[in-house]
Design an enzyme around this catalytic site. Structure first.
Site, PDB file in Angstrom:
ATOM      1  N   THR A   1       0.716  -1.271   0.242  1.00 22.02           N
ATOM      2  CA  THR A   1      -0.499  -0.293   0.001  1.00 22.02           C
ATOM      3  C   THR A   1       0.848   1.103   0.065  1.00 22.02           C
ATOM      4  O   THR A   1       0.351   2.024  -0.588  1.00 22.02           O
ATOM      5  CB  THR A   1      -0.772  -0.170   0.781  1.00 22.02           C
TER       6      THR A   1
ATOM      7  N   SER B   1       1.154  -7.274  -0.614  1.00 27.41           N
ATOM      8  CA  SER B   1       1.839  -8.529  -0.192  1.00 27.41           C
ATOM      9  C   SER B   1       0.461  -9.496   0.009  1.00 27.41           C
ATOM     10  O   SER B   1       1.466 -10.439   0.547  1.00 27.41           O
ATOM     11  CB  SER B   1       2.577  -8.014   1.630  1.00 27.41           C
TER      12      SER B   1
ATOM     13  N   LYS C   1      -0.711  -8.166  12.861  1.00 22.61           N
ATOM     14  CA  LYS C   1      -1.871  -6.626  12.381  1.00 22.61           C
ATOM     15  C   LYS C   1      -3.078  -8.046  13.291  1.00 22.61           C
ATOM     16  O   LYS C   1      -3.180  -8.746  13.225  1.00 22.61           O
ATOM     17  CB  LYS C   1      -1.426  -7.276  10.758  1.00 22.61           C
TER      18      LYS C   1
ATOM     19  N   GLU D   1      -5.719 -30.655  26.349  1.00 19.66           N
ATOM     20  CA  GLU D   1      -6.031 -31.526  26.007  1.00 19.66           C
ATOM     21  C   GLU D   1      -5.585 -32.099  25.377  1.00 19.66           C
ATOM     22  O   GLU D   1      -6.083 -33.722  25.318  1.00 19.66           O
ATOM     23  CB  GLU D   1      -7.823 -31.225  25.218  1.00 19.66           C
TER      24      GLU D   1
ATOM     25  N   THR E   1       1.455  -4.291   4.344  1.00 20.88           N
ATOM     26  CA  THR E   1       0.797  -4.775   5.401  1.00 20.88           C
ATOM     27  C   THR E   1       0.133  -6.246   5.938  1.00 20.88           C
ATOM     28  O   THR E   1       0.335  -6.283   6.872  1.00 20.88           O
ATOM     29  CB  THR E   1       0.178  -3.684   6.588  1.00 20.88           C
ATOM     30  N   ASP E   2      -0.097  -6.170   4.959  1.00 22.62           N
ATOM     31  CA  ASP E   2      -1.281  -7.765   5.209  1.00 22.62           C
ATOM     32  C   ASP E   2      -0.365  -9.337   5.280  1.00 22.62           C
ATOM     33  O   ASP E   2      -0.560 -10.109   6.579  1.00 22.62           O
ATOM     34  CB  ASP E   2      -1.982  -8.128   3.432  1.00 22.62           C
TER      35      ASP E   2
ATOM     36  N   TYR F   1      -7.515   1.639  -4.202  1.00 21.73           N
ATOM     37  CA  TYR F   1      -6.467   1.395  -4.713  1.00 21.73           C
ATOM     38  C   TYR F   1      -6.047   0.647  -5.108  1.00 21.73           C
ATOM     39  O   TYR F   1      -6.311  -0.449  -4.841  1.00 21.73           O
ATOM     40  CB  TYR F   1      -5.288   2.353  -3.668  1.00 21.73           C
TER      41      TYR F   1
END
Length: 346
Positions: A43, A86, A192, A299, A119-120, A53
């Site tokens: 981005t 990304s 994130k 468990e 950022t992903d 975008y």
């Protein structure tokens, strides 16, 4: 090169002493620190469209021109390594990117590396680089939540913050870092947590802390590919179809983003147990970001079934650690020790 993996509890005295000439105040010729920027898109390199975008459309040269104050902190040069959103980042890019970062830092000309990134998957790339970069000089990934041509674009301020951080003496000897929302986070703890906020990153508690340096992590210089490892998401009445597909496709490992404390439903647990006996490495993580997954008190009998508990690592970071571990060993006990390593002194 012989592949090896080694954790250190702390940086050696020699490494600490060698950082003295890297601070802005102590360059021998009085010049500013030198920072190399590797652009990968995201981005921060996005351009607006009628509906939103497109990521990865603007060159790094254009991005840097929007932040004229950078040059008072460092001498900069740059390269356009790739230009993608990304969401398209993968191990075919991670491997050459890690090799490039190692090459840049090893040449001795630069004091730090910055990487512009979406950022992903920033937390994943940062974690991968932290395990494969072998130099304690600062490495910082920097991104943005708004495209470069937005009136209130956040990329320029994040770039400035990243450069200011990279040239500080105390940035040496840390984990690979991320810069978003004007804040700095280290790779092991960052994730994130918001799809739209300009300050979209939080931190979790981590079991172990591993600053990248010459003797830590995985050596990937001779690798051209990584073993295939998939992630299966847990949910109520979850199907075993995804696990069956990964196993039948020959994936070397599977990470469960399990419910609660990394739990699997009965059908998935039985299938995973059979897969583990047949050589598929199974890691239990959780879809919940806090608390971690541990063998003790849980468990699931990991020891009996041959599973590995992820500790504090998220499913996506567990996948990265497992892929890299499988380049060196298939021994479950050894891989389990990588997930259990204790936190070093900061």
């Amino acid at each position: 090169m012989t592949h090896k993996f080694k954790f250190l509890a702390f940086l050696s005295l020699a490494v600490l002493l060698s950082t003295a000439s890297w601070s802005r105040e102590k360059t021998y010729d009085g010049s500013l620190p030198k920072v190399h920027i590797i652009a990968t898109g995201g981005t921060i390199a996005g351009a607006s469209t009628d509906i939103g975008y497109d990521a990865g459309k603007v060159s790094i040269e254009t991005i840097l021109q929007a932040v004229p104050g950078l040059t008072q902190y460092a001498e900069l040069d740059y390269e356009q390594f790739c230009n993608i959103g990304s969401q398209d980042m993968n191990e075919q890019i991670w491997l050459p990117l890690a090799k490039r970062v190692n090459q840049v830092l090893a040449c001795g000309h630069y004091d730090a590396v910055l990487i512009t990134h979406g950022t992903d998957t920033m937390e994943e790339t940062a974690f991968f680089l932290n395990l494969t970069v072998h130099n304690p000089k600062p490495v910082i990934l920097v991104g943005a939540m708004r495209p470069s041509d937005a009136v209130d674009a956040d990329g320029p301020s994040n770039l400035l913050k990243a450069v200011q951080t990279a040239v500080k003496p105390d940035a040496v000897g840390k984990e690979v870092m991320c810069c978003l929302g004007g804040r700095i986070y280290e790779a092991g703890a960052a994730f994130k947590n918001d799809t739209h906020s300009l300050d979209p990153v939080s931190e979790t508690s981590v079991d172990w802390y591993l600053p990248h340096n010459a003797a830590t992590g995985f050596f990937i210089e001779d690798l051209q590919e990584l073993p295939e490892v998939g992630i299966v998401y847990g949910y109520g009445s979850g199907s075993t179809t995804a696990l069956e597909a990964f196993v039948n496709a020959g994936y070397k490992g599977v990470v469960f983003a399990g419910v609660g404390d990394g739990n699997l439903n009965r059908a998935a647990l039985d299938l995973a147990g059979r897969a583990a006996k047949n050589g598929t490495v199974i890691v239990r993580s959780s879809r919940i970001p806090y608390g971690g997954v541990y063998t003790e008190g849980g468990e699931v009998d990991d020891e009996r079934l041959g599973f590995i508990a992820s500790g504090s690592l998220s499913p996506q970071k567990s996948r990265i650690l497992l892929m890299l571990a499988l380049t060196t060993t298939r021994d479950i006990g050894t891989i389990r020790s990588y997930f259990r390593h204790g936190v070093s002194e900061r």
